[in-house]
Design an enzyme around this catalytic site. Structure first.
Site, PDB file in Angstrom:
ATOM      1  N   GLU A 293      -0.900   1.574   4.250  1.00  0.00           N
ATOM      2  CA  GLU A 293      -0.225   0.641   5.149  1.00  0.00           C
ATOM      3  C   GLU A 293       1.206   1.066   5.470  1.00  0.00           C
ATOM      4  O   GLU A 293       1.911   1.600   4.617  1.00  0.00           O
ATOM      5  CB  GLU A 293      -0.157  -0.753   4.513  1.00  0.00           C
ATOM      6  CG  GLU A 293      -1.495  -1.407   4.262  1.00  0.00           C
ATOM      7  CD  GLU A 293      -1.365  -2.785   3.651  1.00  0.00           C
ATOM      8  OE1 GLU A 293      -2.401  -3.422   3.398  1.00  0.00           O
ATOM      9  OE2 GLU A 293      -0.211  -3.239   3.420  1.00  0.00           O
TER      10      GLU A 293
ATOM     11  N   GLN B  72       1.697  10.669 -12.886  1.00  0.00           N
ATOM     12  CA  GLN B  72       2.461  10.548 -11.648  1.00  0.00           C
ATOM     13  C   GLN B  72       3.943  10.265 -11.887  1.00  0.00           C
ATOM     14  O   GLN B  72       4.721  10.208 -10.948  1.00  0.00           O
ATOM     15  CB  GLN B  72       1.870   9.441 -10.781  1.00  0.00           C
ATOM     16  CG  GLN B  72       0.451   9.698 -10.330  1.00  0.00           C
ATOM     17  CD  GLN B  72      -0.177   8.503  -9.627  1.00  0.00           C
ATOM     18  OE1 GLN B  72       0.451   7.463  -9.412  1.00  0.00           O
ATOM     19  NE2 GLN B  72      -1.443   8.640  -9.256  1.00  0.00           N
TER      20      GLN B  72
ATOM     21  N   HIS C 268       1.117   4.960 -10.284  1.00  0.00           N
ATOM     22  CA  HIS C 268       1.684   3.951  -9.390  1.00  0.00           C
ATOM     23  C   HIS C 268       3.062   3.475  -9.843  1.00  0.00           C
ATOM     24  O   HIS C 268       3.313   2.282  -9.982  1.00  0.00           O
ATOM     25  CB  HIS C 268       0.730   2.753  -9.245  1.00  0.00           C
ATOM     26  CG  HIS C 268      -0.589   3.094  -8.630  1.00  0.00           C
ATOM     27  ND1 HIS C 268      -1.525   2.134  -8.314  1.00  0.00           N
ATOM     28  CD2 HIS C 268      -1.136   4.277  -8.278  1.00  0.00           C
ATOM     29  CE1 HIS C 268      -2.598   2.728  -7.800  1.00  0.00           C
ATOM     30  NE2 HIS C 268      -2.372   4.035  -7.774  1.00  0.00           N
TER      31      HIS C 268
END
Length: 368
Positions: A241, A86, A148
């Protein structure tokens, strides 16, 4: 001058893309128009004062995009990027006084002792390349994991740059104030620690941290007229979220979440705990949000004051309606069935989308 710039940058015409039929939504109708293609996993986008764009590609490149969609060759002058899993060349932002100083900020993954980390790089844009590049900040401790990284950037009205980071695949890092990862950072434009940051002077905390307890920040924006910093982050399986950020606040991950482990299994029994901030909005199941913009343009007056969010997993555009600081409605808008990595509002008031693909593209929503 324009022709000379394009020649110097090695610009070529992007191939044709078919525009879509009219998409009708609750408050707007639009057509999806192609802007540029031939991009490999484009990640972040910034508009120059003349309407051209700088776009990053995760494998480690930055390109200039002309107003007519022509793409430059990769612009030189930047530090080497680690494009692993990533990680890579991720977000990009212009200094608020870019028209005077030409400064561009990039969040890219670099190698160092102990592994890889998200870094903040500053360079001066010089038409066909970057000059004077310097790494202002590197998140610590580094790790060898490839997920991440976070890496969203936004300048606040206070002139500080905010940098969102992920937990690097180790959830415990987000509750450790001695670890940059899993946090939102606040830095001066030259990468220093502002003296009014909440953890300045504490020996058990990194002074760059502005908020903590985040899993993987993938959208970051400042709400116009308020100075409020908003972000969204990926949950695990469920529990994405949207958060309104408060100075020094803990947003709970992994002690609090609306999601579960991949494949099932409880992470925590808590969706709320005293001393931890509740999300403004939650997606369960996950949409994998990416990119975030407040809309204040003229092209879609029915969207003014709303939040626009791209979705990787759900492959659509999400519009969130706000009343005060609450999300009171959500509209899921179909586009073209591709992973949306970033959402930006152009100086023309139109909405621009980046698609996350080895044959990625920039698309524009035009009012119909």
């Amino acid at each position: 001058m324009r022709a000379l710039l394009f020649a110097a940058a090695g610009l070529v015409l992007a191939g044709p893309l078919a525009a879509q039929e009219v998409v009708r939504t609750e408050r707007a109708a639009f057509r999806i128009a192609p802007v540029a293609q031939g991009l490999e996993h484009p990640w972040g986008l910034a508009f120059l004062p003349n309407g051209w764009m700088l776009v990053t590609e995760r494998p480690g490149r930055v390109r200039l995009v002309g107003a007519d969609g022509r793409l430059s060759a990769p612009l030189g002058g930047l530090p080497e990027t680690v494009a692993r899993s990533q990680g890579g060349m991720l977000d990009i932002a212009l200094h608020p006084e870019f028209a005077q100083n030409g400064l561009v900020y990039l969040c890219q993954v670099q190698a160092g002792e102990g592994g890889f980390s998200s870094t903040l790089v500053r360079a001066r844009f010089a038409e066909s390349r970057f000059e004077g590049a310097e790494t202002l900040f590197a998140a610590e401790p580094r790790a060898t994991t490839g997920q991440h990284f976070g890496c969203r950037l936004a300048f606040g009205p206070d002139g500080m740059i905010y940098m969102g980071l992920g937990d690097r695949g180790r959830m415990d890092r987000s509750q450790d104030l001695a670890d940059h990862n899993g946090s939102l950072l606040r830095l001066t434009p030259d990468g220093r620690v502002p003296p009014d940051n909440p953890f300045v002077g504490r020996t058990d905390a990194r002074p760059e941290i502005w908020s903590w307890g985040h899993r993987n920040i993938q959208g970051l924006a400042v709400r116009p007229g308020t100075g409020q910093v908003w972000l969204h982050e990926h949950g695990p399986q469920g529990g994405d979220e949207v958060n309104l950020i408060k100075r020094g606040a803990n947003y709970g991950w992994p002690r609090v979440t609306h999601g579960v482990n991949y494949g099932g299994g409880q992470i925590t029994p808590h969706t709320a705990l005293p001393g931890m901030e509740d999300p403004v909005h939650v997606w369960t199941p996950s949409i994998a949000p990416s990119g975030m913009a407040f809309y204040e343009g003229d092209a879609f007056p029915g969207w003014r004051g709303n939040i626009l969010v791209g979705a990787l997993r759900s492959r659509l555009l999400v519009r969130l309606t706000l009343e005060g600081d609450r999300v009171v409605a959500e509209e899921r808008i179909p586009t073209f069935g591709e992973r949306i990595r970033d959402v930006r509002v152009g100086p023309d008031g139109r909405v621009y989308l980046l698609t996350d693909d080895s044959r990625g593209a920039i698309w524009r929503l035009d009012p119909a």
